[in-house]
Design a protein around this motif. Sequence first.
Motif, PDB file in Angstrom:
ATOM      1  N   LEU A   1       0.848  -1.193   0.000  1.00 40.76           N
ATOM      2  CA  LEU A   1       0.000   0.000   0.000  1.00 40.76           C
ATOM      3  C   LEU A   1       0.886   1.247   0.000  1.00 40.76           C
ATOM      4  O   LEU A   1       2.112   1.168   0.132  1.00 40.76           O
ATOM      5  CB  LEU A   1      -0.919  -0.016   1.216  1.00 40.76           C
ATOM      6  N   ASP A   2       0.257   2.404  -0.145  1.00 41.75           N
ATOM      7  CA  ASP A   2       1.026   3.647  -0.283  1.00 41.75           C
ATOM      8  C   ASP A   2       1.936   3.923   0.900  1.00 41.75           C
ATOM      9  O   ASP A   2       2.997   4.544   0.744  1.00 41.75           O
ATOM     10  CB  ASP A   2       0.061   4.829  -0.469  1.00 41.75           C
ATOM     11  N   ASP A   3       1.539   3.471   2.104  1.00 41.01           N
ATOM     12  CA  ASP A   3       2.316   3.776   3.305  1.00 41.01           C
ATOM     13  C   ASP A   3       3.158   2.585   3.759  1.00 41.01           C
ATOM     14  O   ASP A   3       3.477   2.439   4.941  1.00 41.01           O
ATOM     15  CB  ASP A   3       1.382   4.217   4.440  1.00 41.01           C
ATOM     16  N   ALA A   4       3.541   1.702   2.820  1.00 33.61           N
ATOM     17  CA  ALA A   4       4.224   0.462   3.198  1.00 33.61           C
ATOM     18  C   ALA A   4       5.646   0.664   3.696  1.00 33.61           C
ATOM     19  O   ALA A   4       6.157  -0.144   4.469  1.00 33.61           O
ATOM     20  CB  ALA A   4       4.229  -0.508   2.011  1.00 33.61           C
ATOM     21  N   LEU A   5       6.320   1.735   3.266  1.00 30.98           N
ATOM     22  CA  LEU A   5       7.737   1.926   3.595  1.00 30.98           C
ATOM     23  C   LEU A   5       7.891   3.028   4.632  1.00 30.98           C
ATOM     24  O   LEU A   5       7.475   4.170   4.407  1.00 30.98           O
ATOM     25  CB  LEU A   5       8.517   2.291   2.326  1.00 30.98           C
ATOM     26  N   VAL A   6       8.509   2.681   5.774  1.00 37.65           N
ATOM     27  CA  VAL A   6       8.719   3.672   6.828  1.00 37.65           C
ATOM     28  C   VAL A   6      10.142   3.567   7.368  1.00 37.65           C
ATOM     29  O   VAL A   6      10.772   2.502   7.326  1.00 37.65           O
ATOM     30  CB  VAL A   6       7.716   3.513   7.991  1.00 37.65           C
TER      31      VAL A   6
ATOM     32  N   GLY B   1       8.213   6.885   4.692  1.00 42.75           N
ATOM     33  CA  GLY B   1       7.387   7.546   5.685  1.00 42.75           C
ATOM     34  C   GLY B   1       8.031   7.545   7.052  1.00 42.75           C
ATOM     35  O   GLY B   1       9.139   7.037   7.257  1.00 42.75           O
ATOM     36  N   ASP B   2       7.295   8.111   8.001  1.00 42.92           N
ATOM     37  CA  ASP B   2       7.759   8.199   9.387  1.00 42.92           C
ATOM     38  C   ASP B   2       7.317   6.960  10.143  1.00 42.92           C
ATOM     39  O   ASP B   2       6.197   6.489   9.986  1.00 42.92           O
ATOM     40  CB  ASP B   2       7.140   9.448  10.032  1.00 42.92           C
ATOM     41  N   ALA B   3       8.185   6.441  11.003  1.00 47.49           N
ATOM     42  CA  ALA B   3       7.845   5.249  11.781  1.00 47.49           C
ATOM     43  C   ALA B   3       6.618   5.471  12.654  1.00 47.49           C
ATOM     44  O   ALA B   3       5.927   4.518  13.014  1.00 47.49           O
ATOM     45  CB  ALA B   3       9.024   4.824  12.644  1.00 47.49           C
ATOM     46  N   ALA B   4       6.328   6.716  12.987  1.00 44.75           N
ATOM     47  CA  ALA B   4       5.151   7.003  13.817  1.00 44.75           C
ATOM     48  C   ALA B   4       3.864   6.647  13.116  1.00 44.75           C
ATOM     49  O   ALA B   4       2.807   6.529  13.732  1.00 44.75           O
ATOM     50  CB  ALA B   4       5.136   8.475  14.209  1.00 44.75           C
ATOM     51  N   SER B   5       3.928   6.459  11.783  1.00 46.77           N
ATOM     52  CA  SER B   5       2.713   6.126  11.043  1.00 46.77           C
ATOM     53  C   SER B   5       2.329   4.665  11.186  1.00 46.77           C
ATOM     54  O   SER B   5       1.277   4.249  10.735  1.00 46.77           O
ATOM     55  CB  SER B   5       2.904   6.439   9.547  1.00 46.77           C
ATOM     56  N   VAL B   6       3.192   3.838  11.817  1.00 44.52           N
ATOM     57  CA  VAL B   6       2.866   2.430  12.022  1.00 44.52           C
ATOM     58  C   VAL B   6       1.780   2.326  13.081  1.00 44.52           C
ATOM     59  O   VAL B   6       1.947   2.761  14.215  1.00 44.52           O
ATOM     60  CB  VAL B   6       4.107   1.636  12.494  1.00 44.52           C
ATOM     61  N   ARG B   7       0.645   1.739  12.694  1.00 46.12           N
ATOM     62  CA  ARG B   7      -0.453   1.612  13.644  1.00 46.12           C
ATOM     63  C   ARG B   7      -0.172   0.490  14.641  1.00 46.12           C
ATOM     64  O   ARG B   7       0.481  -0.484  14.326  1.00 46.12           O
ATOM     65  CB  ARG B   7      -1.758   1.319  12.901  1.00 46.12           C
ATOM     66  N   PRO B   8      -0.677   0.625  15.870  1.00 40.50           N
ATOM     67  CA  PRO B   8      -0.378  -0.368  16.898  1.00 40.50           C
ATOM     68  C   PRO B   8      -0.748  -1.791  16.498  1.00 40.50           C
ATOM     69  O   PRO B   8      -0.135  -2.741  16.944  1.00 40.50           O
ATOM     70  CB  PRO B   8      -1.216   0.101  18.104  1.00 40.50           C
ATOM     71  N   HIS B   9      -1.810  -1.970  15.677  1.00 44.45           N
ATOM     72  CA  HIS B   9      -2.263  -3.325  15.349  1.00 44.45           C
ATOM     73  C   HIS B   9      -1.724  -3.805  14.008  1.00 44.45           C
ATOM     74  O   HIS B   9      -2.241  -4.754  13.443  1.00 44.45           O
ATOM     75  CB  HIS B   9      -3.791  -3.393  15.346  1.00 44.45           C
ATOM     76  N   SER B  10      -0.644  -3.193  13.509  1.00 50.52           N
ATOM     77  CA  SER B  10      -0.234  -3.494  12.141  1.00 50.52           C
ATOM     78  C   SER B  10       0.840  -4.571  12.020  1.00 50.52           C
ATOM     79  O   SER B  10       1.403  -4.756  10.978  1.00 50.52           O
ATOM     80  CB  SER B  10       0.283  -2.217  11.476  1.00 50.52           C
ATOM     81  N   THR B  11       1.135  -5.283  13.097  1.00 49.92           N
ATOM     82  CA  THR B  11       2.159  -6.312  13.039  1.00 49.92           C
ATOM     83  C   THR B  11       1.518  -7.687  13.079  1.00 49.92           C
ATOM     84  O   THR B  11       0.733  -7.987  13.969  1.00 49.92           O
ATOM     85  CB  THR B  11       3.125  -6.176  14.229  1.00 49.92           C
ATOM     86  N   ALA B  12       1.871  -8.544  12.098  1.00 46.70           N
ATOM     87  CA  ALA B  12       1.326  -9.896  12.056  1.00 46.70           C
ATOM     88  C   ALA B  12       1.985 -10.771  13.104  1.00 46.70           C
ATOM     89  O   ALA B  12       3.034 -10.453  13.645  1.00 46.70           O
ATOM     90  CB  ALA B  12       1.537 -10.494  10.675  1.00 46.70           C
ATOM     91  N   GLY B  13       1.351 -11.917  13.365  1.00 48.06           N
ATOM     92  CA  GLY B  13       1.923 -12.909  14.244  1.00 48.06           C
ATOM     93  C   GLY B  13       1.231 -13.018  15.587  1.00 48.06           C
ATOM     94  O   GLY B  13       1.531 -13.907  16.369  1.00 48.06           O
ATOM     95  N   ARG B  14       0.276 -12.144  15.847  1.00 48.83           N
ATOM     96  CA  ARG B  14      -0.430 -12.238  17.107  1.00 48.83           C
ATOM     97  C   ARG B  14      -1.366 -13.438  17.083  1.00 48.83           C
ATOM     98  O   ARG B  14      -1.835 -13.862  16.039  1.00 48.83           O
ATOM     99  CB  ARG B  14      -1.220 -10.959  17.370  1.00 48.83           C
ATOM    100  N   THR B  15      -1.685 -13.949  18.261  1.00 52.73           N
ATOM    101  CA  THR B  15      -2.462 -15.176  18.331  1.00 52.73           C
ATOM    102  C   THR B  15      -3.924 -14.940  18.681  1.00 52.73           C
ATOM    103  O   THR B  15      -4.720 -15.854  18.632  1.00 52.73           O
ATOM    104  CB  THR B  15      -1.863 -16.125  19.380  1.00 52.73           C
TER     105      THR B  15
END
Length: 479
Positions: A7-12, A123-137
């Motif tokens: 997506l457009d904001d994929a690189l931070v 982009g800025d790392a601050a744009s990473v949303r809290p729920h945007s990391t895979a691997g949670r159970t």
Amino acid sequence: MALPLLLDDALVATESGFALRVSLPWIRSMPVASVTDIAVQVDGSPVPVAVRLDEREVEPDALHAEQGWWFIQDRLELRGERMLPPGAHDISVSFVLVVPYLQAGPSGPLCLPFRAERALELGDAASVRPHSTAGRTSGREPAGAAQDDAPGDWIVSASAFNWTPEVIRAERTADDIAIGVVADGVASTIEIEAGQVWRSFPEPSDVDVDAFRERLASAGGAVTIVGASLDDWISPTARRTEQERLAFLVPQLRAAARLGARGVRVPFGQAGPGLLRLAQPVLHELGVVLYEEIQGQQTLDLPAVAANLELLQGLDDPRVRVLVDISLLMPSLPPSYLDELRRGGVDEELVRRLETEWRAPATHQAVIAALREGRVPPAVHTLFMNLLVRFGRSDVADLEPLLPLTAGVHLKFWDLDDADGRVSAPIADIGAALRRTGFTGTLTSEWGGHEWLDADPAATTRAHLALAQRALSAVGTAR
């Protein structure tokens, strides 16, 4: 499916380099362990990456040992130890996705390569949303469902699957999107996909299910059928035992019962005699139906299909029924699909043949020959495979042996071009055939064309539901 990876904001930027946040290009959540062969290039140069899972960083080669899941709305975060200057960068990412519920030949699951290339602004790392990391159970985001309609009614519903690209974009939560189908007045009853709606899939938690049920009930809606999954493969080489398959399915059955749905849907013939017999007591205890969906190029003259039909007839169990997808009954191919093949560089002579002689056996042979001879451009290879899998050539008369067992129908459509009744005629045909058998089930609008069409799912589904109601009313079957 041709769904977006970047997506457009994929690189931070990060403190030590960069993070590339990759979207899941599939229709449901997948095990993290199903991701293999990850490779990233930045501005033409390979860059080693680690995979961020929760608060850990895992080497790509070690993902096979992970137990977590890549939720469909999350990004798989790939971290590189290379500082990037501000501005645009040419990014390439590739990986192989092992699809644990689809078999490729006798020895293992389907393995699909994915690749994306595009220029991305850092982009800025601050744009990473809290729920945007895979691997949670597990997860605890709310959503809803409600009471079922009376048996004997013909219920025309909408599938939340029609909103899949929007689910992946994750601008709204998946449960908000599904509930919005009802809240926005598109339909009062919906089908949902367990692997799209619940972060706790494949073992939907009571908290997730109850929240979804309560919110959907408040919107005045109900769930008819839950799309379930049978992940037969634990790894590319290890297959689940029958008891392990049952253990994978039962939480989804329990979630459907708790939701108030009529039952769950799995592919036709996938369960097999062993699992069906193990599941029957559970189905009766919970009061839900296991629907086996037949679709696309499955035909009753195929040995495996014929054997499974004989099995279902022998069981004669009202808790094990058939769901017919009318992709079986395509009089011609969608014009929008043919246009996409043309844009992708498929030979014009073959496209014209597909346009005018779709059902001819010689056309099928020409499709196979184009694949074998390498004449299908890589950019449309996956799309081209629909001709061998998802688009059927049957007539409704061919389905007569299935109809006494049929308790659900997918009114599959790809676009709304109804020239010569290519969309409405199969709906009318299946409606007339089912009326003769005393059908008492659900008919659901399911859009498959979002694979290549960028159209508003709500407007598209509304228009299709109106078309379906007209087609069913013409044969005296609509409610």
